[in-house]
Design a protein around this motif. Structure first.
Motif, PDB file in Angstrom:
ATOM      1  N   THR A 347       0.761  -1.119   0.036  1.00 54.31           N
ATOM      2  CA  THR A 347      -0.046   0.076  -0.050  1.00 54.31           C
ATOM      3  C   THR A 347       0.834   1.284   0.018  1.00 54.31           C
ATOM      4  O   THR A 347       2.115   0.968   0.256  1.00 54.31           O
ATOM      5  N   ALA A 348       0.139   2.515  -0.239  1.00 54.70           N
ATOM      6  CA  ALA A 348       0.999   3.606  -0.077  1.00 54.70           C
ATOM      7  C   ALA A 348       1.653   3.944   1.192  1.00 54.70           C
ATOM      8  O   ALA A 348       2.520   4.770   1.512  1.00 54.70           O
ATOM      9  N   ARG A 349       0.980   3.356   2.155  1.00 47.69           N
ATOM     10  CA  ARG A 349       1.247   3.689   3.611  1.00 47.69           C
ATOM     11  C   ARG A 349       2.241   2.334   3.955  1.00 47.69           C
ATOM     12  O   ARG A 349       2.249   2.108   5.117  1.00 47.69           O
ATOM     13  N   GLY A 350       2.818   1.469   3.208  1.00 51.96           N
ATOM     14  CA  GLY A 350       3.762   0.481   3.702  1.00 51.96           C
ATOM     15  C   GLY A 350       3.062  -0.913   3.493  1.00 51.96           C
ATOM     16  O   GLY A 350       2.296  -1.262   2.885  1.00 51.96           O
ATOM     17  N   ALA A 351       3.691  -1.812   4.148  1.00 55.90           N
ATOM     18  CA  ALA A 351       3.415  -3.115   3.979  1.00 55.90           C
ATOM     19  C   ALA A 351       1.955  -3.665   4.908  1.00 55.90           C
ATOM     20  O   ALA A 351       2.115  -2.997   6.213  1.00 55.90           O
TER      21      ALA A 351
ATOM     22  N   PRO B  55      -1.221  -0.761   7.820  1.00 55.29           N
ATOM     23  CA  PRO B  55      -0.098  -0.461   7.102  1.00 55.29           C
ATOM     24  C   PRO B  55       1.163  -0.115   8.104  1.00 55.29           C
ATOM     25  O   PRO B  55       0.999   0.658   9.094  1.00 55.29           O
ATOM     26  N   SER B  56       2.335  -0.547   7.688  1.00 57.42           N
ATOM     27  CA  SER B  56       3.472  -0.298   8.302  1.00 57.42           C
ATOM     28  C   SER B  56       3.896   0.946   8.668  1.00 57.42           C
ATOM     29  O   SER B  56       4.602   0.990   9.811  1.00 57.42           O
ATOM     30  N   ARG B  57       3.621   1.797   7.986  1.00 54.93           N
ATOM     31  CA  ARG B  57       3.973   3.145   8.002  1.00 54.93           C
ATOM     32  C   ARG B  57       2.851   4.303   8.505  1.00 54.93           C
ATOM     33  O   ARG B  57       2.840   5.340   8.395  1.00 54.93           O
ATOM     34  N   GLY B  58       1.821   3.447   9.069  1.00 57.11           N
ATOM     35  CA  GLY B  58       0.889   4.371   9.762  1.00 57.11           C
ATOM     36  C   GLY B  58      -0.499   4.435   8.659  1.00 57.11           C
ATOM     37  O   GLY B  58      -0.342   4.064   7.715  1.00 57.11           O
TER      38      GLY B  58
END
Lengths: 379, 776
Positions: A347-351, B55-58
């Motif tokens: 995703t655009a926000r990471g895994a 998601p890992s980055r928030g």
């Protein structure tokens, strides 16, 4: 045209071994290594049915033959190539016949490998030999008829430079360390590229018998429409500490940033040091490399359950260092959930973790097919 | 939490299905024990907690947590036939920032929209845990910013089905808003709406609800004269209806819109009071206050303070299910007057599109450019024609002219497209009336017309035909067919003939090519020729011949294909007639999208009940036809297709300097003095540099195949090539021709040959034998 899906990466619970499947939005599939045990050859009859899973995830052609777009063999150790002849069709695609279709063998459209596989014939396991034979077939075809070699089922890519004569005239289909590849199965992609870190030529051609030294290491960069470098994943096979140190020294930081790290060599201590796991110190370089993780990063250990014992791999101390780097809750072991692969959505926000849909019609059909495929005796 | 204020429900008194659901959800509750609370008289709820993979980055600032409390709402009476709802239990859940929520009123929990379609249908094949997993995935998508994908259309605000509906042509409303932006540089604005308020909205909306507003058109503030005129008219009309509470009344409403910059925000709550409506519009930048003030200033508030309101909201992309990117939210406000409603002064209205021809075409998935079907002329509206007319009408093709002189007799009802209630009426008039009524609630001018005239009188009416886009002959009349073929001047518009044959086993859709080439008679010849290879066609031709011979003895007679379903002697079920009519309607729609360079024949097949089941359609492309005059027979013409000519030429080239040839197969229409060559069969051997000897034994199989057509396809004559010279007949050619003519004179048929030379194809014929000429 089927609607786009989210790109995913699936890490299969295959014990101390690697089997990682990338699937992009339009369905393109890339498998990195394979460790599939066979019923009857392995006493672990409860192993996750990777074969059935792959059959449902790969695309099928007009004649319902399954195709994997790209297979990447990081290095030819058995736990990275096990089961290849049971799952995949190896050979001239024109010879894919009824007996292969009955077994639902998957065709590999494009084969990637490091050149080292051509130098260790005597020490290769049977599966690795079969892989090598297939690689050689494709190389021979490439040298004879590049048009035919450009067709699915014959395509290949060599990762890493080598002066070995097995790699003569293959420059156009070779990506050396430091290079970037975004051509997969004949299609240029804007949603995935692989930055190749290793193997180095000196290791590919070196006089040693350590296959781990010649493991392919890549940084997989996933791009989304509104988020370039949405996810960065490091795959390194069984590459050991000195190789990673070399990689670190020769790379820019952005080429080593990561959101997901597939812990090299199944959470082995060999990633952290050449020394003893009990009292050796981890390499500062490796710790610095670990520190290049982005927020919320995760480490995946494709290994048996990690216990505080003497096993290595997996190494409990290595797992602890991973936890120190990314947080207690961001280190995952594939065999902690032997019935469920670790599946990550890009995703655009990471895994983001996802559940594998076991209830899908396709999976049910594949499971039935597998059940039918094995003879059963009643009395 | 919303659920913490709810009392516990008595588990033991709950219906069995609910108890089962509560137990199934127990592992998901905070305590891992069964918990069920009373929501109201109709629903109970189970509060659960789901784990959301973030998601890992928030989550991009959206407050979605790893553990999210939800409530599963179960209908005490209808579960599991009705799917449970899922609400977010947290009072501070950020529902206002997220799409795919069903709007509720302030103070109510966020209601997750888990399925775009009918969730009850979805739930039929799913379990409760799968529903919960769906909700969990919703939250995961929300956390990742993936509830709406980049290539998705914009989800319109979900208005729960209620009793209030507004109907209007959104296309017209959109146009008004866009013109407003265009003239003001994208500034906010408003307009007045002229509407009907209906207290019996069934005709407009299909609902037996309480109210419907039919938005007629919009007027700008500056249109003083029109506003005055309609205001006075509306006042007069409303005064006249005052004693009839159920009749509709007219009133003015307003439409407001913000600036043209897209609004991405989703509306999880819609206003239900004037105060919240005012705030809602203010937040959007829509000038509600100005519009209301102008309504008062123009004295347009003519019905007790009731004001219909549309808020037009520009969205970033087109809306799901629509072609426009402007979303319309409908309200009815009560300002002041003598009928204040209880509790609320603002009602949210759902929307139905006004049924228009364009909407009907859209609902009918009409593809491509429908102009070919825009103005059909239907000759014959009996069993088949009536059904086709209704199909076209329902698809929005209402500008039809229907022609029939027949009236509806009792037996017609068995197969006619109309139900009972039209006995004695002219068929065309009856069908036209029904097609008009399809759009009873539509304000479009009814276009469908009927003509109680003979089809033969229509064909010479050039002015009438010039106005039409296509002629569909559903008369099954050989007379009409003949007229279509021989009309002089010929009607120059696309012609299609639809008919059924062989007791309903076959439906035949014949579409002429551009500029009427090939023509209906060419297509018929092709159809007969199909009998050489197609068992179904051969069977039909054989049965027809047997039937004719049984009645009248063996005769050479042109076959009449069409069954007139209007006769009392015809035995064919309505569903079979409907099957063919539907296929013909589909054929017309396909023709509108894929009109090729030639003609088309669709052969629709349906076995009878006591036969091997077989159903299908075969489509044949009929190439354009070349018509040759016949030297020696000035009244006769030969028609043959380009491929037939090309095949003969190819044979000539293949044989080099040797002559070649064979026999011509086809159909003869003696009355029209026409021969239709459907095949030129090459004979193997028999040719030399100077001669070709036709020996029928070498073409035997081809003639056998022609027998399968019950003599509709027969031997017509011979053909041969002059590879090294022109196509002028030699003396030897004329001598052979004379021999043939001598044989054929007994049956009144001419002898013809085709000669293929370097300069083309020539037809030569002879009706009576003449003296033998010298050798060439």
């Amino acid at each position: 045209m089927a609607p786009k899906q989210d790109p995913t990466i699936t890490f299969f619970p295959v014990g101390n071994g690697d089997t990682s499947l990338i699937k992009l939005g339009d369905g393109l599939t890339i498998l990195i290594d394979l460790n599939v045990t066979q019923d009857g050859l392995d006493e672990d009859e409860d192993a996750y049915d990777v074969r059935a899973h792959l059959r449902t995830d790969v695309r099928r052609d007009a004649e319902r033959r399954p195709h994997l777009d790209v297979f990447i063999l990081t290095h030819p150790d058995q736990d990275h190539v096990r089961g290849i002849e049971d799952v995949f069709f190896l050979g001239n695609p024109a010879n894919y016949g009824k007996q292969h279709k009955d077994k639902d063998l998957i065709q590999i459209d494009e084969l990637w490998f490091a050149p080292r596989i051509f130098q260790d014939e005597s020490k290769l396991c049977d599966e690795a030999k079969a892989f090598k034979k297939e690689a050689q077939r494709r190389i021979d075809l490439y040298r004879k008829d590049q048009n035919a070699a450009a067709k699915p089922g014959n395509r290949m890519r060599v990762i890493g430079a080598s002066d070995h004569d097995s790699c003569d005239d293959l420059e156009d289909i070779t990506t050396i360390a430091g290079g970037v590849v975004n051509l997969f199965n004949g299609k240029l992609r804007d949603d995935l590229e692989l930055f190749v870190h290793a193997p180095f030529k000196v290791d590919s051609d070196g006089d040693h018998d350590d296959r781990n030294k010649t493991s392919i290491i890549v940084q997989a960069r996933f791009h989304l429409d509104d988020a370039p470098r949405a996810l960065l994943v490091l795959f390194g096979g069984d590459a050991t500490c000195p190789i990673w140190e070399k990689v670190y020294e020769q790379s820019d930081e952005e080429d080593l940033e990561w959101d997901v790290l597939l812990g090299p060599h199944h959470c082995s201590w060999t990633f952290f040091s050449e020394g003893d796991s009990d009292d050796g110190e981890p390499s500062e370089t490796i710790l610095a490399l670990l520190g290049l993780h982005r927020d919320g990063a995760q480490v995946i250990c494709s290994s048996k359950c990690i216990e505080d014992d003497d096993d290595n791999p997996p190494c409990h101390r290595a797992a602890e260092l991973y936890r120190e780097a990314v947080g207690e809750n961001n280190v995952f072991c594939t065999m902690d959930t032997p019935d469920d692969p670790i599946k990550i959505r890009v995703t655009a926000r990471g895994a983001q973790r996802m559940k594998v849909d076991k209830n899908s019609t396709a999976r049910a059909a594949a499971a039935r097919q597998t059940a039918l495929g094995s003879p059963l005796t009643y009395g | 939490m919303h659920s913490s204020e709810r009392p516990a429900a008595d588990f033991e008194t709950l219906p069995a299905a609910i108890r089962e659901a509560v137990l199934e959800l127990a592992p998901l509750t905070a305590s891992k024990e069964p918990v069920v609370l009373t929501w109201n008289d109709r629903y109970v709820v189970v509060p659960i907690v789901v784990t959301v993979d973030l998601p890992s980055r928030g989550t991009g600032g959206i407050d979605i947590r790893r553990k999210e409390p939800l409530v599963v709402v179960l209908d005490l009476v209808h579960y599991p036939r009705r799917a449970p709802f899922v609400f977010c239990d947290r009072k501070d859940f950020p529902g206002d920032e997220l799409p795919h929520v069903i709007p509720t009123t302030p103070g109510q929990p966020t209601w997750l929209c888990l399925h775009r379609g009918n969730i009850d249908h979805w739930f039929v094949d799913r379990t409760l845990l799968q529903l919960v997993e769906r909700a969990r995935s919703w939250l995961a998508d929300a956390a990742a910013g993936l509830l709406i994908r980049g290539d998705d259309a914009f989800e319109p605000t979900r208005i729960q089905a209620g009793s209030q509906i507004w109907v209007g042509d959104v296309g017209e409303i959109d146009k008004h808003v866009r013109e407003g932006w265009a003239s003001s540089g994208g500034a906010p604005g408003f307009a007045f709406l002229f509407t009907w308020l209906s207290f019996e909205p069934r005709i407009l909306t299909g609902w037996s609800g309480s109210l419907a507003i039919d938005v007629q058109f919009a007027l700008d503030e500056a249109q003083d004269e029109s506003l005055s005129k309609f205001r006075d008219f509306a006042r007069g009309y409303n005064d006249a209806r005052r004693d009839s509470e159920k009749s509709p009344c007219m009133l003015f409403g307003i439409m407001v819109w913000p600036g043209s910059a897209p609004v991405s925000r989703y509306f999880s709550r819609l206003p239900d009071t004037f105060e919240t409506l005012d705030a809602f519009c203010a937040q959007l930048g829509a000038p509600l206050g100005d519009a209301l003030a102008a309504l008062e200033a123009k004295d347009l508030s003519i019905l007790g303070g009731m004001v219909p309101l549309i808020v037009a909201v520009p969205r970033p992309t087109r809306l799901i299910g629509r072609t426009s990117s402007i979303e319309h939210l409908g309200f009815l406000c009560f300002r002041e007057g003598d009928e204040p409603p209880p509790e609320k002064d603002v009602f949210v209205f759902g929307h139905r599109n006004a049924l228009t021809s364009e909407f009907a075409r859209s609902l009918s998935a009409t593809k491509g450019d429908p102009s070919l079907l825009a103005k059909p002329l239907l000759l014959g509206v009996g069993a088949i024609g009536s059904k086709v007319s209704l199909h076209l009408g329902k698809s929005g093709f209402r500008d039809q002219i229907l022609v029939d002189t027949g009236t509806i007799a009792p037996h017609h009802v068995v197969r006619h497209g109309l139900p009972g209630g039209h006995l004695g009426k002219n068929k065309a008039e009856a069908v036209a009336t029904v097609v008009k009524d399809l759009f009873a609630g539509c304000r479009e001018t009814p276009d469908v017309k009927h003509l109680d005239r003979d089809a033969l009188d229509i064909l010479p009416d050039a002015q009438l035909l010039a106005d039409r886009s296509i002629l569909v002959d559903g008369t099954a009349s050989p007379v009409v067919l003949e007229a279509l073929i021989t009309a002089d001047p010929p009607p120059m518009l696309p012609v299609v003939r639809i008919e059924i044959a062989d007791q309903g086993r076959l439906g035949l859709f014949s579409a002429e090519g551009p500029d009427r080439n090939p023509r209906l008679d060419d297509i018929r010849a092709f159809l007969f020729d199909l009998g050489r290879t197609d068992d179904r066609i051969a069977g039909w031709l054989r049965r027809h011949r047997d039937e004719v011979e049984a009645v009248r003895g063996p005769v050479l007679e042109d076959i009449g294909i069409g069954i007139s379903c209007d006769t009392e002697t015809m035995r064919i079920a309505d569903d079979l007639a409907a099957f063919h009519a539907a296929a013909f309607s589909r054929g017309l729609r396909r023709l509108a999208v894929q009109r090729g360079a030639g003609g088309r024949l669709d052969v629709v097949m349906h076995a009878l009940e006591d036969e091997e089941p077989e159903v299908g359609v075969r489509t044949y492309s009929i190439p354009p036809i070349v018509e040759l005059s016949v030297d020696g027979l000035p009244d006769w013409r030969i028609r043959l297709s380009q491929p037939v000519i090309a095949a003969m030429r190819a044979s000539m080239r293949a044989r080099g300097h040797r002559e070649t040839g064979g026999i011509l197969l086809g159909h003869t229409a003696s009355k029209r003095r026409l021969m239709y060559v459907t095949a030129a069969i090459e004979q193997l051997g028999g040719g030399s540099r100077d001669h070709f000897t036709r020996d029928a034994r070498a073409t035997g199989p081809a003639l056998d195949a022609a027998d399968r057509t019950a003599s509709m396809i027969t031997y017509l004559g011979d053909w041969h090539t002059h590879p090294s010279s022109s196509n002028r007949p030699s003396d030897i050619d004329l001598g052979a021709l004379s021999e043939s003519a001598r044989t054929l004179r007994h049956v009144g048929l001419p002898a013809v040959i085709l000669i293929v030379g370097a300069n083309g194809v020539r037809a030569v014929g002879l009706q009576r034998p003449v003296g033998r000429l010298g050798a060439s």
